[in-house]
Scaffold this motif. Sequence first.
Motif, PDB file in Angstrom:
ATOM      1  N   PRO A   1      59.633  26.149  55.489  1.00 34.74           N
ATOM      2  CA  PRO A   1      59.689  27.314  54.840  1.00 34.74           C
ATOM      3  C   PRO A   1      59.011  27.767  53.963  1.00 34.74           C
ATOM      4  N   LEU A   2      58.620  26.556  53.115  1.00 33.89           N
ATOM      5  CA  LEU A   2      57.832  26.459  51.651  1.00 33.89           C
ATOM      6  C   LEU A   2      56.505  27.443  52.028  1.00 33.89           C
ATOM      7  N   GLY A   3      56.301  27.576  53.016  1.00 32.38           N
ATOM      8  CA  GLY A   3      55.327  27.493  53.678  1.00 32.38           C
ATOM      9  C   GLY A   3      55.051  29.094  53.713  1.00 32.38           C
ATOM     10  N   GLN A   4      55.773  29.577  54.814  1.00 30.13           N
ATOM     11  CA  GLN A   4      56.740  30.984  54.820  1.00 30.13           C
ATOM     12  C   GLN A   4      56.926  31.297  53.463  1.00 30.13           C
ATOM     13  N   GLU A   5      57.462  31.048  52.655  1.00 31.56           N
ATOM     14  CA  GLU A   5      57.540  31.713  51.180  1.00 31.56           C
ATOM     15  C   GLU A   5      56.871  31.696  50.580  1.00 31.56           C
ATOM     16  N   LEU A   6      55.330  31.113  50.877  1.00 30.90           N
ATOM     17  CA  LEU A   6      54.444  30.812  50.132  1.00 30.90           C
ATOM     18  C   LEU A   6      53.515  32.499  50.473  1.00 30.90           C
ATOM     19  N   ALA A   7      53.513  32.662  52.431  1.00 32.87           N
ATOM     20  CA  ALA A   7      52.231  33.669  52.920  1.00 32.87           C
ATOM     21  C   ALA A   7      52.929  34.672  52.361  1.00 32.87           C
ATOM     22  N   GLU A   8      54.103  34.724  52.038  1.00 25.31           N
ATOM     23  CA  GLU A   8      54.942  36.335  51.756  1.00 25.31           C
ATOM     24  C   GLU A   8      54.492  36.564  50.900  1.00 25.31           C
ATOM     25  N   ASN A   9      54.518  35.494  49.708  1.00 20.59           N
ATOM     26  CA  ASN A   9      53.789  35.685  48.162  1.00 20.59           C
ATOM     27  C   ASN A   9      52.658  35.757  48.274  1.00 20.59           C
ATOM     28  N   LEU A  10      51.362  35.931  48.608  1.00 16.34           N
ATOM     29  CA  LEU A  10      50.358  35.946  49.715  1.00 16.34           C
ATOM     30  C   LEU A  10      49.903  37.130  49.833  1.00 16.34           C
ATOM     31  N   LYS A  11      51.092  37.776  50.381  1.00 17.13           N
ATOM     32  CA  LYS A  11      50.983  38.767  51.405  1.00 17.13           C
ATOM     33  C   LYS A  11      50.292  40.174  50.256  1.00 17.13           C
ATOM     34  N   PRO A  12      50.767  40.334  49.210  1.00 19.02           N
ATOM     35  CA  PRO A  12      49.376  41.248  48.849  1.00 19.02           C
ATOM     36  C   PRO A  12      48.512  41.514  48.348  1.00 19.02           C
ATOM     37  N   LEU A  13      47.286  40.157  47.793  1.00 23.58           N
ATOM     38  CA  LEU A  13      46.224  40.350  48.128  1.00 23.58           C
ATOM     39  C   LEU A  13      46.375  39.917  49.490  1.00 23.58           C
ATOM     40  N   THR A  14      46.433  39.182  50.635  1.00 21.27           N
ATOM     41  CA  THR A  14      45.885  38.531  51.557  1.00 21.27           C
ATOM     42  C   THR A  14      45.245  40.637  52.468  1.00 21.27           C
ATOM     43  N   ASN A  15      46.716  41.742  52.072  1.00 21.27           N
ATOM     44  CA  ASN A  15      46.427  43.297  52.731  1.00 21.27           C
ATOM     45  C   ASN A  15      45.251  43.783  51.911  1.00 21.27           C
ATOM     46  N   LEU A  16      45.289  43.574  50.472  1.00 22.79           N
ATOM     47  CA  LEU A  16      44.283  44.487  49.363  1.00 22.79           C
ATOM     48  C   LEU A  16      42.325  43.253  50.118  1.00 22.79           C
ATOM     49  N   ILE A  17      42.486  42.269  50.208  1.00 23.20           N
ATOM     50  CA  ILE A  17      41.377  41.802  50.999  1.00 23.20           C
ATOM     51  C   ILE A  17      40.696  42.176  52.362  1.00 23.20           C
ATOM     52  N   ILE A  18      41.819  42.491  53.041  1.00 23.49           N
ATOM     53  CA  ILE A  18      41.772  43.515  54.661  1.00 23.49           C
ATOM     54  C   ILE A  18      41.046  44.148  53.962  1.00 23.49           C
ATOM     55  N   GLU A  19      41.755  45.110  53.344  1.00 27.50           N
ATOM     56  CA  GLU A  19      41.522  46.957  53.264  1.00 27.50           C
ATOM     57  C   GLU A  19      40.103  46.834  52.994  1.00 27.50           C
ATOM     58  N   ARG A  20      39.983  45.864  51.318  1.00 28.29           N
ATOM     59  CA  ARG A  20      38.424  45.421  51.375  1.00 28.29           C
ATOM     60  C   ARG A  20      37.122  45.182  52.691  1.00 28.29           C
ATOM     61  N   TYR A  21      37.325  44.397  52.824  1.00 22.58           N
ATOM     62  CA  TYR A  21      36.311  44.230  54.322  1.00 22.58           C
ATOM     63  C   TYR A  21      36.961  45.647  54.909  1.00 22.58           C
ATOM     64  N   MET A  22      37.445  46.380  55.571  1.00 21.60           N
ATOM     65  CA  MET A  22      37.368  47.443  56.071  1.00 21.60           C
ATOM     66  C   MET A  22      36.877  48.367  55.334  1.00 21.60           C
ATOM     67  N   GLU A  23      36.993  48.849  54.657  1.00 16.94           N
ATOM     68  CA  GLU A  23      35.896  49.277  53.557  1.00 16.94           C
ATOM     69  C   GLU A  23      34.454  49.418  53.505  1.00 16.94           C
ATOM     70  N   PHE A  24      34.530  47.998  53.395  1.00 16.81           N
ATOM     71  CA  PHE A  24      33.057  47.264  52.769  1.00 16.81           C
ATOM     72  C   PHE A  24      32.215  46.869  53.644  1.00 16.81           C
ATOM     73  N   LEU A  25      32.399  46.833  55.234  1.00 18.99           N
ATOM     74  CA  LEU A  25      31.871  46.447  56.215  1.00 18.99           C
ATOM     75  C   LEU A  25      31.116  47.823  56.904  1.00 18.99           C
ATOM     76  N   PRO A  26      31.887  48.952  57.321  1.00 14.26           N
ATOM     77  CA  PRO A  26      30.806  50.138  57.492  1.00 14.26           C
ATOM     78  C   PRO A  26      29.935  50.462  56.497  1.00 14.26           C
ATOM     79  N   LYS A  27      30.007  50.188  54.728  1.00 10.39           N
ATOM     80  CA  LYS A  27      28.975  50.241  54.066  1.00 10.39           C
ATOM     81  C   LYS A  27      27.538  49.972  54.136  1.00 10.39           C
ATOM     82  N   LEU A  28      27.845  48.391  55.025  1.00  8.27           N
ATOM     83  CA  LEU A  28      26.730  47.189  55.195  1.00  8.27           C
ATOM     84  C   LEU A  28      25.588  47.500  55.363  1.00  8.27           C
TER      85      LEU A  28
END
Length: 385
Positions: A176-203
Amino acid sequence: MKRLFAAIFCLAIIACKGDKSQDNQPKEPKTDSITEDITKSFMEVDPIVLTLAEANKLAELPLNCIDTEYPNKLGQTLENKEAMGEPHELHPAFYGCFDWHSSVHAHWSLVSLLKQFPDLEKKEAIREALKQSLSAENIQGELEYFNRKESTSFERTYGWAWLLKLAEELETWEDPLGQELAENLKPLTNLIIERYMEFLPKLNYPIRVGEHTNTAFGLGFAYDYAVTSGRTEFEEAIKKRTQQFYLQDDDCPMGWEPSGYDFISPCLAEVDIMRRVLPKNAFSMWIDDFMPQLKNEDFSLEVGEVSDRTDGKLVHLDGLNFSRAWIFYSLANQYPEQFGHLKSVANEHVAHSFPNVVGDSYEGGHWLGTFAIYALQQAGNKPAK
């Protein structure tokens, strides 16, 4: 060869669609019975098994550094004087362990060790430390920093990759702690994915260095997360860009490695991402052009030698030994008939640097434990309880 291979590969993809295969003198390493025993077993090329006793020692490193605020390397671009602040103010979750990315993978280390060894001596202290660091409030503070105007490229892509590796470790933790912390982290996880998706076509060109900005390394961990979490669009974007970057590469100059500060092998990092994204036959054909020597049963590679482990850059070579090892282990486990012999090369690399992890100076100690843990994890042997 590559033009012909490109055509063959296109056909293979169609046929295989859906296939997911203190002075300048070097310090004497501090050893004890644990490190002596593990080193002996490595050099004899015995199966590598991480024991509870070793895990307890390795857990001390991240547990002691995640709330060690100074010394600290912020890597910050300042918009104005108001943008300055102490590390814990700027990064409420990941302010310890000298720099942001090291703090992130220190948290990964603690989660990984807890998952492998639920009976760690300091399991309750570790759980409490993780809960405090990765609170929803602290992750919101991290998100605010990443959304600053001057922080678009902050920790691109090394820190991004480790953040996704931490997210993957939490999301697959049946606690349960892992799932709780994963949920807490999710907004930053999602942002990092967005950053990757924006950056890769430009590289337009991949970055082929032996340090943090290596493109292949960042793509490898990102791809792992995409596959594990079922982020199909992200997975396909990484796969497509990886092939565009590396499919035509020939004859990687392994003889030029390592450079003086390497903790990643540019050649092997490329191998590591391509083994993930190519089907078996296509990868075998590609490696015949890129690094055919890896298929030789007598393949050998000298370990990286560190001259001064109090120097934060020179000690990178211990990290290189671990990162080379985890790539060799991964290859050997994925395709044992072609690369099984690489386990002995990996063992030699781990054996050389493992005694320097516990008891090392802070320059190496704040991050090398993570590299050792990940290398041992990739060895593929079940931990000894």
